[in-house]
Scaffold this active site. Structure first.
Site, short mmCIF file in Angstrom:
data_model
loop_
_atom_site.label_atom_id
_atom_site.label_comp_id
_atom_site.label_asym_id
_atom_site.label_seq_id
_atom_site.Cartn_x
_atom_site.Cartn_y
_atom_site.Cartn_z
N ASP A 81 0.86 -1.17 0.00
CA ASP A 81 0.00 0.00 0.00
C ASP A 81 0.91 1.23 0.00
O ASP A 81 2.14 1.13 0.10
CB ASP A 81 -0.98 -0.01 1.19
CG ASP A 81 -2.21 0.87 0.90
OD1 ASP A 81 -2.15 1.70 -0.03
OD2 ASP A 81 -3.23 0.73 1.61
C1 BGC Z 1 -5.08 3.21 0.03
C2 BGC Z 1 -5.26 2.16 -1.03
C3 BGC Z 1 -5.14 2.78 -2.40
C4 BGC Z 1 -3.79 3.47 -2.48
C5 BGC Z 1 -3.50 4.08 -3.84
C6 BGC Z 1 -3.86 4.06 -0.18
O1 BGC Z 1 -3.83 5.15 0.68
O2 BGC Z 1 -5.03 2.58 1.29
O3 BGC Z 1 -6.52 1.55 -0.89
O4 BGC Z 1 -5.29 1.82 -3.39
O5 BGC Z 1 -3.74 4.50 -1.52
O6 BGC Z 1 -4.28 5.17 -4.08
#
Ligand code: BGC
Length: 768
Positions: A310
């Site tokens: 993530d």
């Molecule tokens: C979130 C994810 C997301 C990623 C990319 C993160 O802050 O937890 O769910 O896919 O950002 O945008």
């Protein structure tokens, strides 16, 4: 109509009143069952997954090996790096040097072609960049948020929505979406409950499969398909206190039985990628957790795709107190099984030194590169690195997409209350006061993670009601207050509009920003003074229809007691307005069901239907008479609205619940059939739900577990038979040593229209 020879008398379990009692009252009906000796447990092997290494394409594997031989260490690390647009062209420079494996949050055919061109024209090996984006519930045609989508209890409809999202995103040059989010969430304080399918592993698994199929299709390299990503692996939804990014601590049983199943379903459906979560899990952060990332995901499940971290979650191993520094974070991330790093650059910056020092093996890096390249081949980017800029121009918001958005929105609505048939509002000549902060809020229709959705494309509830109202209807509107509703300044105008109307539609709840990521709340009440606004409207004596716009269960006890009608509409997408009009004016009968429990107060959280009985289950709603039982002194039993609950404008009756056998062997199968009849005067949908319970076993089991559901549409007077087939995968569970098996003993089966009440039958699993 029911053709089974071996019928077992089914008993009717009193459907609980609106303020539902949990199904503990049903425990009394269970026949005395002999506890099964542990030795009698029969181990049934798990079904093989679809992603065993044997299915790998040899031709592609050999191309990967050829490429690997030619790649420098920097180029390999480049494949493991995902970057967003830093505003300084950093990603273009990285692409030119072959150091950019993937991008995130950049979309549009021309923009992405420019990055790809930099890569294809300047980099040495011309390995195409993989373009990713959060396409969560639509790209331009925004559908209901995933929690609303789950409320449809209709995986096929969800699959269609994901397919539209993939087609639009594919046209915008994207090849990969960070969806489906399949985190189980039992705590509505956690804002990201909006992004998942709710609290139940069975429903969650069904939605996970459907959405992976919708995004990827049978061939993710097709221009209208995307690679999917099951996220957030794992336990992210169990954040303590519902506070986003907080630590989770749970038993291995809960992890495997409740949190794993939707992820496993995604693997079985062929999902290309996983995302490792932010949270600490039992003391080991998910983005450095070799047990979950390697032992379970690859070892047990045979997953051959790749894992992306993530957002900076590899770097965050440092603040977690797990990694000493960035080099250590890179070592832990790579060694545990996180293949690609999102945004932070600990791999690219530290892996060469780690290799030199012998703290990381070349084999580990090569294996991660292999996994990434394998999915790039699967996404078709080697054959088709560029997007078609001309085709993109006509790709969005096609009439059939918009039509589906309207249908799915209406399908996701859950009718929570409808006293004296106030709804639907049929017939001409009414004056309707449409009040509330969310009545004309286009962004709130889109909700959280709305891709490239534009609020100009969204039809608000006010607009929908105005354009779709029966002839002669007059609509008055007053906002009352903003969504955070800090002052009552606008209440007088709202009350005035209500006084001059026949009926009030109060549109209250949350904006999209009030749920989603980093949007945890410590209360589940309507924000600010919104409830006071509804109370002021109610005080006019006019009938109030509460239309809820929200991304989480809210504590709406006052509404449940006082206003005659409540329609839960979630954040329903670009066609929210027309869909609400369809439901309120009776062109569509609401048929959605709650995918998550609505508590009475935030103090009951976590509250979910598949709880354990405890040694002291309460059976009556009187704490003086029954004090030493598991309940709150100051609350009636159970939730406000239970999982699986939802009303209709028509009525249904279940009958003829029958099982195909009185007993089966542990490896046997059994069919449960039930008839559902539309006993009312309108067309409508019912979701027939099948639950099981083990009254005694070698480990305690939940009071009910969902094992099947079917949404059926019926005309007045029409009856349909619904069948559910149960086998070892449904009847087994993890025994005392966490080994999966089917235990002899009594199984209770319930056919119902929610997780409470219904029809009940028994069968026995007998040792071979
Ligand atoms: C979130 C994810 C997301 C990623 C990319 C993160 O802050 O937890 O769910 O896919 O950002 O945008």
């Amino acid at each position: 109509m029911i053709r089974f020879p071996a019928l077992i008398a089914a008993v009717v379990v009193a459907a609980s009143p609106l303020a539902a009692t949990p199904p503990m009252d049903e425990l009394r009906d269970a026949p005395a069952a002999k506890p099964a000796p542990a030795a009698a447990v029969i181990r049934i092997p798990r079904r093989p997954t679809t992603q065993r290494p044997a299915v790998l394409d040899r031709r592609i594997e050999s191309k990967i090996e050829q490429l690997l031989k030619r790649m420098t260490l920097e180029e390999k690390l480049g494949q493991l790096q995902q970057l967003g647009d830093d505003g300084k062209g950093g990603h273009i420079e990285a692409a030119k040097k072959g150091r950019l494996g993937s991008t995130l949050s950049i979309s549009g055919a021309a923009k992405l072609n420019e990055i790809q061109r930099a890569n294809m024209e300047h980099s040495r090996l011309k390995i195409p960049v993989l373009f990713a984006h959060d396409v969560i519930h639509g790209f331009r045609t925004i559908f209901p948020i995933p929690l609303g989508e789950a409320a449809m209890w209709d995986p096929e409809a969800a699959e269609k929505a994901s397919a539209v999202a993939a087609a639009e995103a594919g046209a915008a040059g994207l090849r990969w979406t960070f969806a489906p989010m399949v985190d189980i969430a039992r705590d509505p304080r956690w804002g990201r409950i909006a992004e998942g399918a709710g609290e139940d592993p069975y429903l969650g698994a069904a939605m996970a499969r459907a959405r992976v199929r919708g995004f990827q299709g049978s061939d993710p390299s097709a221009p209208d398909k995307l690679l999917a990503c099951a996220k957030h692996w794992i336990g992210y939804g169990a954040a303590e206190g519902g506070r986003d990014y907080n630590s989770t601590d749970m038993s291995l049983r809960t992890m495997r039985e409740i949190y794993f199943p939707p992820f496993k379903a995604a693997v079985d459906a062929g999902v290309a990628t996983f995302m490792s979560a932010f949270n600490d899990l039992n003391g080991v952060p998910s983005s450095g957790n070799a047990f979950t990332l390697t032992q379970v995901l690859r070892g047990e499940w045979g997953f051959t795709g790749f894992v992306v971290s993530d957002y900076e979650s590899v770097r965050e191993l440092i603040p977690h107190g797990f990694a000493k520094d960035a080099a250590d974070a890179a070592r832990l991330g790579l060694a545990s099984g996180v293949d690609m790093e999102m945004v932070s650059r600990t791999y690219a910056e530290n892996a060469p030194k780690l290799l030199e020092k012998g703290l990381l093996s070349q084999a580990a890096i090569d294996e991660s590169v292999r996994r990434v390249l394998r999915q790039k081949f699967r996404a078709g980017v080697f054959e088709r690195p560029y997007a078609d800029e001309a085709a993109e121009k006509t790709a969005f918001l096609k009439p059939e997409y918009v039509r589906l958005a309207r249908e799915n929105a209406a399908r996701s609505f859950v009718l929570l209350k409808n006293e004296k048939g106030l709804l639907p509002l049929e017939g001409p000549g009414r004056t309707i006061a449409v009040i509330g902060p969310l009545a004309d809020d286009a962004s709130a229709m889109l909700g959280t993670w709305a891709g490239e959705g534009k609020k100009e494309d969204a039809v608000t509830i006010l607009q929908g009601l105005k354009s779709e109202a029966p002839a002669g209807t007059k609509i008055r509107h007053a906002r009352g207050c903003d969504a955070d509703c800090k002052t009552t300044d606008g209440f007088a105008a709202a009350v005035d509009a209500a006084r001059n109307a026949d009926v009030v539609v109060a549109v209250v709840g949350e904006t999209g920003d009030m749920n989603g990521e980093a949007a945890s709340r410590s209360t589940l009440d309507l924000p600010g003074r919104q409830l006071e606004l509804v109370q002021a409207l109610h005080a006019t004596g006019k009938p109030v229809v509460a239309v809820l716009v929200n991304g989480r269960p809210l504590t709406i006890g006052w509404l449940a007691e006082n206003v005659p009608a409540i329609l839960e509409t979630w954040h329903a997408g670009v066609q929210a307005g027309p869909a609400v009009a369809d439901a309120l004016f009776g062109r569509v009968t609401p048929g959605g069901k709650l995918p998550v429990t609505f508590p009475r107060t935030v103090g009951q959280v976590p509250i979910y239907y598949n709880q354990k009985t405890t040694g002291r289950p309460p059976t009556m709603d009187d704490w003086v008479k029954e004090r030493y039982v598991s309940r709150y002194q100051d609350l009636p039993l159970g939730p406000l609205y239970e999982f699986g609950f939802g009303l209709s404008y028509t009525t249904f009756r279940l009958s003829d619940f029958a099982l195909s056998a009185t007993s089966i062997k542990p490896d046997g199968r059994i069919t449960a059939k039930v008839a559902v009849e539309n006993t009312g005067a309108r067309d409508g949908d019912e979701v027939v739900q099948l639950y099981i319970r083990r009254p005694s076993a070698s480990v305690t089991r939940p009071v009910r577990e969902l094992k099947g559901f079917k949404r059926v549409s019926l005309k007045p007077g029409e009856t349909r038979e619904v069948a559910f087939d149960l086998g070892p995968a449904d009847l087994g569970f993890l025994g005392p040593n966490l080994e999966f098996g089917v235990e002899p003993g009594i199984v209770e089966a319930y056919a119902g229209t929610s997780s409470s009440g219904g029809l009940k039958a028994f069968f026995e699993i007998v040792a071979r």
